[in-house]
Each structure stands twice: as structure tokens, then as C-alpha cells.
Design an enzyme around this catalytic site. Sequence first.
Site, PDB file in Angstrom:
ATOM      1  N   SER A  71     -12.357  -4.334   4.030  1.00  0.00           N
ATOM      2  CA  SER A  71     -11.325  -3.478   3.433  1.00  0.00           C
ATOM      3  C   SER A  71     -11.090  -2.316   4.374  1.00  0.00           C
ATOM      4  O   SER A  71     -12.019  -1.857   5.049  1.00  0.00           O
ATOM      5  CB  SER A  71     -11.759  -2.921   2.074  1.00  0.00           C
ATOM      6  N   GLU A  78       3.606   8.757   7.859  1.00  0.00           N
ATOM      7  CA  GLU A  78       4.658   8.235   6.998  1.00  0.00           C
ATOM      8  C   GLU A  78       4.118   7.583   5.718  1.00  0.00           C
ATOM      9  O   GLU A  78       4.883   7.150   4.885  1.00  0.00           O
ATOM     10  CB  GLU A  78       5.482   7.201   7.788  1.00  0.00           C
ATOM     11  N   SER A  79       2.807   7.470   5.525  1.00  0.00           N
ATOM     12  CA  SER A  79       2.118   6.999   4.319  1.00  0.00           C
ATOM     13  C   SER A  79       0.859   6.231   4.689  1.00  0.00           C
ATOM     14  O   SER A  79      -0.081   6.812   5.172  1.00  0.00           O
ATOM     15  CB  SER A  79       3.014   6.211   3.368  1.00  0.00           C
ATOM     16  N   HIS A  84      -7.327  -5.781   2.264  1.00  0.00           N
ATOM     17  CA  HIS A  84      -8.587  -6.358   1.801  1.00  0.00           C
ATOM     18  C   HIS A  84      -8.544  -7.832   2.138  1.00  0.00           C
ATOM     19  O   HIS A  84      -7.531  -8.489   1.890  1.00  0.00           O
ATOM     20  CB  HIS A  84      -8.820  -6.160   0.302  1.00  0.00           C
ATOM     21  N   CYS A  99       7.413   5.894   4.688  1.00  0.00           N
ATOM     22  CA  CYS A  99       8.458   6.787   4.202  1.00  0.00           C
ATOM     23  C   CYS A  99       9.342   7.195   5.376  1.00  0.00           C
ATOM     24  O   CYS A  99       8.902   7.230   6.514  1.00  0.00           O
ATOM     25  CB  CYS A  99       7.841   8.040   3.578  1.00  0.00           C
TER      26      CYS A  99
END
Length: 143
Positions: A71, A78-79, A84, A99
Site C-alpha cells: 500500500s 495537486e492532491s 493497494h 486538482c
Amino acid sequence: MTYSTLEAFNANPDMDEIHLGRHVLAEFFECDPNTLNSIDKVEKYMMEAALECGATIVQKCFHMFSPYGVSGVVIISESHLAIHTWPELGYAAVDLFTCGSKCDPKVAYEFLKNKFSSKRATFTELKRGIISKETIRQSNLSI
């Protein structure tokens, strides 16, 4: 609210709404299990995917599970990009959330599909933060 969001309204006076981000939920099936079970490869490919799609990397965190699976998340300006893996099933679930207009999460999707040697892959794309022109006006921001 970013300047590019306000600029989008200015450039398109007929627009009634904009979205702040694009969220691609990706499913990679029939992948190379050795790749999906390698924390080094998964981390490398996720970092490269962020760069390929035009993102600015801020931080990363990856974890190897026992007996298998990885994971991780790449935080971008931008985010984020998150993953996983289930190497025993040849499957990876990936979130690609960006974003602004600088990044294209579908570029990251295609990059990872190739690197994971996925024989079957799908995605769903959501628009996040759908904001109306009226909401912008009410927030006292100049448009």
C-alpha cells in the site's frame, strides 16, 4: 480556490459551473504479481506516474505487508495518488486524484497499466468539487 479556477470562469463567461478536481478510480487486473509484490517497483512506478501526469511530488509513504501486498500514497501539490496491491490475485486498486488543469490522471492510469503489465484494466472518472458560478459570486471572490 485557485487562481486557475477563477480564470476558467473568466475565460468562459457561458460556463455555469466548474469542477475543482478529477478522481480516477482504477482497477488493474491480471498484472505481473512480482511487480505488485515489490515495494521498490510499486513506489518507483507510482512516483513516475505522478511525474508523467504533470504533478508536483510533495511526499510519499509506502508499506509492504506480510506475506504479500503493498500500500502506498504519493502526495502531490495537486492532491494524491494511492495504491493497494493483491499480488496473489494479480490485482491493484489505484486512486488518481488531481486538482486544477495542470495534471491529467488518465496519463498516470495509462502509465501504470503498462508498468504493471495489466492485461485488463478499467477506470471510473469522477468530477470533484463541482462549483457553480453563483457560489463563486457569493464567496466574494472576483470572477
